[in-house]
Design an enzyme around this catalytic site. Structure first.
Site, short mmCIF file in Angstrom:
data_model
loop_
_atom_site.label_atom_id
_atom_site.label_comp_id
_atom_site.label_asym_id
_atom_site.label_seq_id
_atom_site.Cartn_x
_atom_site.Cartn_y
_atom_site.Cartn_z
N HIS A 8 0.85 -1.18 0.00
CA HIS A 8 0.00 0.00 0.00
C HIS A 8 0.89 1.24 0.00
O HIS A 8 2.08 1.17 0.35
CB HIS A 8 -0.91 -0.01 1.22
CG HIS A 8 -2.05 -0.98 1.10
ND1 HIS A 8 -2.58 -1.65 2.17
CD2 HIS A 8 -2.76 -1.39 0.02
CE1 HIS A 8 -3.57 -2.42 1.76
NE2 HIS A 8 -3.69 -2.29 0.47
N GLY A 55 -2.62 -1.80 -7.84
CA GLY A 55 -3.62 -2.57 -7.10
C GLY A 55 -5.05 -2.14 -7.36
O GLY A 55 -5.89 -2.97 -7.74
N ASP A 80 -1.26 -1.54 4.79
CA ASP A 80 -1.41 -0.41 5.72
C ASP A 80 -2.71 -0.62 6.48
O ASP A 80 -3.79 -0.35 5.96
CB ASP A 80 -1.44 0.90 4.94
CG ASP A 80 -1.62 2.11 5.84
OD1 ASP A 80 -1.68 1.94 7.08
OD2 ASP A 80 -1.72 3.23 5.29
N ASP A 90 -10.71 -6.40 -3.10
CA ASP A 90 -9.65 -7.08 -3.86
C ASP A 90 -8.56 -7.59 -2.94
O ASP A 90 -8.01 -8.68 -3.13
CB ASP A 90 -9.04 -6.14 -4.91
CG ASP A 90 -10.04 -5.66 -5.93
OD1 ASP A 90 -11.03 -6.38 -6.18
OD2 ASP A 90 -9.84 -4.57 -6.49
N ARG A 96 -7.65 -14.29 0.80
CA ARG A 96 -8.45 -15.52 0.81
C ARG A 96 -7.87 -16.55 -0.15
O ARG A 96 -7.73 -17.72 0.18
CB ARG A 96 -9.90 -15.22 0.45
CG ARG A 96 -10.82 -16.43 0.54
CD ARG A 96 -12.25 -16.11 0.13
NE ARG A 96 -12.37 -15.79 -1.28
CZ ARG A 96 -12.34 -16.69 -2.27
NH1 ARG A 96 -12.21 -17.97 -2.00
NH2 ARG A 96 -12.47 -16.31 -3.52
#
Length: 134
Positions: A8, A55, A80, A90, A96
């Site tokens: 991030h 991202g 972050d 996302d 996951r």
């Protein structure tokens, strides 16, 4: 091994510092990264990095696709936790998928260091077993 590097915005400096410190280990592997993070790593270290979109523009999903195809061996994702992310779904999906496909995932520098030391010592060689890639 194929290793994804993601950070991030407020963690990009930390990731660049980390990759610089572990450049010799990472240079032995195939590196992938989201857009800006990948360019920052390339500029700082000279390592060869395959870059995806940023991202929020789908880079997390591109890496997630590699995980779902069992074509990624490790994810280093400096998150972050104190800043809301517009693409949080996302991020959650990427984490996951790492769990579903048993991909080692580090979300902070301490865990990333343990993973790279383990990689160096051969503790993640189970990812190289061909049957695991089907």
């Amino acid at each position: 091994m194929k290793i994804a590097l993601i950070a991030h915005d407020k963690k990009k400096d930390d990731l660049v510092q980390f990759v610089t410190a572990y450049r010799d280990i990472l240079a032995q592997h195939e590196l992938f990264a989201t857009g800006t993070t990948g360019q920052r790593v390339i500029d700082a270290t000279g390592l060869d990095v395959t870059r995806f979109r940023s991202g929020p523009l789908g880079g997390d999903q591109q890496i997630g696709s590699m995980i779902a195809n069992n074509d990624m061996d490790m994810v280093i994702f400096f998150r972050d936790p104190l800043t809301a992310q517009p693409h949080e779904p996302d991020v959650s999906a990427l984490i996951r998928l790492s769990d579903v496909y048993q991909i080692p995932l580090a979300t902070n520098m301490g865990t990333a260091e343990v993973l790279l030391k383990g990689l160096q010592e051969g503790f993640i060689d189970w990812r190289l077993i061909q049957e695991r890639r089907k």
